[in-house]
Design a protein around this motif. Structure first.
Motif, short mmCIF file in Angstrom:
data_model
loop_
_atom_site.label_atom_id
_atom_site.label_comp_id
_atom_site.label_asym_id
_atom_site.label_seq_id
_atom_site.Cartn_x
_atom_site.Cartn_y
_atom_site.Cartn_z
N VAL A 290 36.39 39.33 28.38
CA VAL A 290 37.32 38.07 28.25
C VAL A 290 37.17 37.05 29.48
N ALA A 291 38.56 37.85 29.98
CA ALA A 291 38.79 37.23 30.95
C ALA A 291 37.45 37.03 32.37
N MET A 292 36.51 37.95 32.11
CA MET A 292 35.69 37.42 32.91
C MET A 292 34.71 36.21 32.37
N ALA A 293 34.62 36.09 31.65
CA ALA A 293 33.29 35.16 30.80
C ALA A 293 33.95 34.01 30.91
N ARG B 275 41.53 26.61 40.08
CA ARG B 275 43.10 26.67 39.90
C ARG B 275 43.02 28.11 38.68
N PHE B 276 42.48 27.24 37.82
CA PHE B 276 41.94 28.01 35.91
C PHE B 276 41.12 29.27 36.09
N VAL B 277 40.61 29.50 37.12
CA VAL B 277 39.08 30.31 37.82
C VAL B 277 40.39 31.20 39.00
N TYR B 278 41.36 31.07 39.79
CA TYR B 278 42.08 31.99 40.28
C TYR B 278 42.99 32.80 39.12
N VAL B 279 43.42 32.07 38.36
CA VAL B 279 44.52 33.02 37.36
C VAL B 279 43.34 33.98 36.62
N PHE B 280 41.97 33.77 36.27
CA PHE B 280 41.52 35.03 36.26
C PHE B 280 41.36 35.73 36.71
N VAL B 281 40.94 35.69 38.21
CA VAL B 281 40.92 36.59 38.86
C VAL B 281 42.11 37.75 39.10
N SER C 61 35.62 43.70 39.64
CA SER C 61 34.61 42.77 39.22
C SER C 61 35.61 41.49 39.77
N GLY C 62 36.61 41.46 40.11
CA GLY C 62 37.64 40.11 40.67
C GLY C 62 37.13 39.59 41.64
N LEU C 63 36.59 40.90 42.95
CA LEU C 63 36.26 40.25 43.63
C LEU C 63 35.02 39.42 43.69
#
Length: 876
Positions: A616-619, A654-660, A693-695
């Motif tokens: 979900v976080a990746m999507a 920054r929204f993407v950084y939170v999921f990373v 996946s986070g990287l």
């Protein structure tokens, strides 16, 4: 003390990073630069001695505009010799006619930086500058420091330099004031500089100062050049002295900011004498004294200024091109000692146990250590006492310098100990030769020859500029070798390859993976699971068999497509590529579709082994990436017609950084869970994949939209090789590690990177930042630049953790990775040291040195990550 191969390799790479940092500190000494506080200074006023002078502004310009024609490899005799009459007749005519000034410019580091040219609307004449960047040898090459390669032609063409008929050998008479008389070589150089047979020798750095004065602009504050006096020789005496005074003031201030004992420098003393005499001349001039005293004093002041300029320029040039050889030698010694230690440790590090017997106390307690320490201390004292210029090591406290010397001595003792042990074991083996159970395969030989060939290619500037071609060739050759191995095993049933470990506990390609008794293979892999028919790949049937046969060609096709996306290097960088086509404003719709498809494919290729939370976080993270690119105007939404609402996209990034961070935290939590639940193998593999996946998500955010296919094809190649090459062919740890390293290096260049600093995408360092923040910007830029090697190294950890049943596989892989990364940088700093006076040392070799240093730092981080994961595997 026994250490694992990975822990030992990580420690060696960390020490090597310190050695390379010390070498870089000596190779790039404190440059000659101007302080920021001088940026708003007004021009120096004209000297005065009791009289008031109102000349505080820059003199009026001599030329309305300047046109620079830069010709590659324009050797001086191509213009001024007999070849010039034949091949450049019009230039020769202009020189002989007397409407130009001729010089031989010597190309020495640092190369000149052209000042900013600004056109002014004032019947003043214009100036054409004909020059070359360097010369060439008789064979047509260049790069060394011979006279033919260093000397280049410099011709200044302007109506201002025209001489009247019958006065070709006379100096011009100033419009106002006393006439110009021959002074040193500079005053009569007007005739010689216009003489095609005997042009005056100048430095390339002199061009910036001359053009600045000619255009009425301030001289660049960090320029170490001096005014080419024949350009202003026809001006009145007061203007001549004003020009010379501005140049000497600029160089004297540069000397003050870079030399602590500047008052004792001969050039500074000459400048003070010149300024004092200049003030006396101004006093006589303002008194309208036209006597012979004014004439003689002006000539003396001019001569004094020219001597001061020459001395100041020489002092600053020596400092600008001066290497801290002591620091370079100390750093090189550390790096070579680490490399020797790694090479001597190969038999133990890649053995079945992947452990080394590292004597930590015996080298320090040996007599050799203390003798070496005393010798190094004596050398340090002698160098620091005799050094005329500042050395970095000499400026350190004795405690820090002593620590560096102790480390050097201890490493040398360890190398001697390893050599002794190697010779002793070699003697025993010669008396009782063992029965060899393994031999080198074609891939082993290719890995060795490819690594050695790449290292040797670093000694040539052309190979450095086009290094991407080396890696493209190596991975293409690797794919062909894999194709040969697959076809041989499938059709010939070749059983010469050693047994290695397939996937754990799965049914793969119709072959039941059965649990067998543990045994150790010849390469050190602990085999607990083998396929039902290990003799060949003939057991594969149907689509799986055809996919295995087609996999090397699919990888080759992907690599060929990637080569067309970004042209890099020097020779072909100007040619159009798919990246330029996609980034043009006319194809924004096509780029948007490609970016959306790429982000979708990233999710499909990555999510399969993630937990539900990470999926979900990746999507959401990938959706946020598209929103970020749309916000800054790179791509369009389907309902968006143009880029009316362009912003910095800070909120979206920054929204993407939170999921990373969320995915990385989830993966780290799962990885640490194995410390509590020892047998939880699934949690460990899932945790590592989520970190990977986070990287991947972070790389997708930082890469430009047209480079998203690079990330997609990287993931696709990893999937293909995992499923249809590494598992069926059961490659050993060394081969898998080398293949990951090679593909990581190739993808560094597939992104559009090169060995030029200009290709670094610094915009990645500002993604999600509303102001410059040094540490985050450095991290983001470094990760975006090296995302290819980092992702392939991370995939290597995942593959070995999930595929190899031996607990020492990661440790061996870490050692192999450290060795193949350390070898190029160790050899390269030796090559750079020997080539430090090469003509291309600053434009080609030094940027590559920075890339190698940064790559070694990334390798150190990768090895530490390897070791940390290996420790969790051992404890669990």
């Amino acid at each position: 003390m026994r250490l694992g191969s990975g822990t030992f390799a990580a420690g060696c790479v960390v020490i090597e990073v310190l050695g390379v940092a010390l070498f870089l500190r000596g190779f790039f000494p404190t440059p000659v630069f101007s302080g920021a506080e001088r940026q708003a200074e007004s021009p120096a006023s004209e000297p005065s001695a009791g009289a008031s002078s109102n000349w505080t502004e820059l003199p009026p310009p001599l030329f309305s505009k300047v046109v620079i024609m830069l010709i590659d490899a324009l050797r001086d005799d191509f213009v001024f010799g007999s070849k010039g009459v034949k091949f450049m007749p019009y230039t020769t005519y202009l020189v002989e006619k007397g409407s130009s000034l001729s010089f031989v410019a010597e190309a020495k580091p640092p190369t000149v930086t052209m000042p900013r040219i600004k056109e002014r609307d004032t019947l003043l004449p214009s100036l054409l500058v004909l020059c070359g960047d360097h010369g060439m040898s008789e064979a047509g090459g260049h790069g060394a420091s011979s006279m033919e390669e260093v000397n280049t032609a410099l011709v200044l063409i302007s109506p201002a330099f025209e001489r009247k008929p019958g006065r070709a050998n006379e100096t011009t008479t100033p419009a106002v004031g006393p006439p110009c008389i021959p002074v040193n070589r500079w005053c009569h150089s007007h005739s010689s500089s216009g003489d095609i047979r005997h042009p005056t020798h100048v430095q390339q750095t002199d061009l910036a100062a001359t053009l600045s004065i000619g255009l009425g602009l301030p001289i660049p504050k960090s320029n170490i050049g001096s005014l080419m006096f024949p350009v202003v020789e026809g001006r009145p005496m007061r203007e001549q002295l004003r020009f010379l005074h501005l140049n000497t003031v600029q160089l004297s201030k540069l000397l003050q900011e870079n030399v602590p004992s500047y008052e004792k420098e001969p050039g500074f003393e000459q400048f003070k004498v010149s300024e004092r005499l200049h003030g006396n001349w101004i006093r006589l001039y303002l008194e309208e004294n036209n006597s012979e005293v004014l004439f003689n004093l002006g000539a003396r002041v001019r001569r004094q200024y020219l001597d001061a300029l020459r001395t100041l320029r020489l002092s600053l040039s020596k400092r600008a091109a001066q290497y801290d050889v002591y620091s370079m030698a100390a750093g090189t010694a550390l790096v070579l000692e680490v490399l020797a230690l790694l090479l001597l440790s190969v038999p133990q590090a890649l053995g079945s146990r992947a452990e080394l017997d590292v004597p930590l106390l015996s080298p320090v307690c040996s007599l050799l250590f203390y003798l070496l320490l005393l010798a190094l201390a004596a050398l340090h004292g002698a160098v620091c006492t005799a050094a005329r210029s500042s050395c970095y090591l000499c400026s350190l406290p004795w405690l820090a310098a002593g620590g560096a010397m102790a480390l050097t001595a201890a490493l040398l003792c360890a190398v001697v100990s390893a050599l002794t042990r190697t010779f002793a074991s070699g003697t025993c083996l010669s008396q009782n030769p063992p029965q060899s159970t393994s031999r080198w395969s074609e891939l082993d030989l290719l890995s060795f020859l490819g690594t050695v060939g790449h290292v040797l290619s670093l000694g040539a500037s052309s190979f450095i500029e086009e290094e991407h071609q080396t890696w493209y060739f190596l991975i293409n050759t690797l794919c062909l070798a894999l194709c040969h191995q697959i076809y041989r095993n499938c059709f010939l049933g070749d059983d010469c390859a050693p047994q290695r470990c397939p996937h754990m506990g799965e049914e793969f390609d119709g072959v039941t993976v059965a649990l067998q008794g543990k045994r150790a293979g010849p390469e050190g892999w602990e085999l607990s699971r083998v396929p039902a028919d290990p003799s060949s790949l003939e057991a594969l049937r149907g689509p799986e068999r055809w996919m295995v046969l087609a996999s090397p060609w699919l990888v080759l096709a992907c690599c060929r497509l990637l080569r067309s996306l970004n042209q890099t290097g020097v020779q072909w960088a100007h040619r159009p590529d798919l990246g330029h086509w996609l980034t043009s404003s006319d194809h924004k719709a096509e780029l948007s579709v490609l970016a959306a498809l790429s982000l979708t494919m990233i999710f499909v290729l990555v999510q399969k082994r993630c937990s539900l939370t990470s999926k979900v976080a990746m999507a959401f993270g990938l959706l946020g990436i598209y929103c970020y690119r749309a916000a800054i105007g790179n791509v369009l939404f389907p309902w968006q017609q143009d880029n009316k609402d362009i912003s910095k996209g800070i909120t979206e990034a920054r929204f993407v950084y939170v999921f990373v961070l969320g995915i990385l935290f989830t993966g780290t939590k799962d990885l640490l869970k194995t410390q509590i639940i020892a047998a939880d193998f699934t949690a460990r593999t899932v945790g590592l994949w989520e970190i990977y996946s986070g990287l991947v998500l972070l790389a997708a955010l930082l890469l430009r939209p047209h480079n998203l296919p690079v990330l997609v094809l990287s993931l696709a190649i990893q999937t293909i090789m995992t499923q249809f090459i590494w598992r069926p062919l059961r490659h050993n740890v060394t081969e898998v590690t080398v293949m990951h390293y090679w593909f990581g290096q190739a993808f560094f260049y597939f992104q559009g990177n090169s060995n030029s600093i200009a290709t670094v995408d610094i915009s990645a360092g500002f993604v999600g930042l509303d102001a410059y923040m040094e540490i985050p910007a450095m991290f983001l830029t470094a990760f975006a630049t090296y995302s290819g090697p980092v992702l392939w190294a991370s995939h290597l950890v995942n593959f070995l953790t999930s595929e190899a049943s031996s607990s020492s596989a990661l440790s061996r892989a870490c050692f192999c990775y450290a060795l193949i990364c350390s070898t190029p940088v160790s050899v390269y700093i030796v090559l750079v040291t020997s080539l430090r006076y090469h003509l291309f040392i600053w434009s080609v070799f030094s940027p590559k040195l920075l890339y190698e240093g940064m790559h070694l730092l990334i390798t150190a981080a990768v090895c530490i990550f390897f070791t940390a994961v290996d420790q969790t595997n051992t404890k669990s």
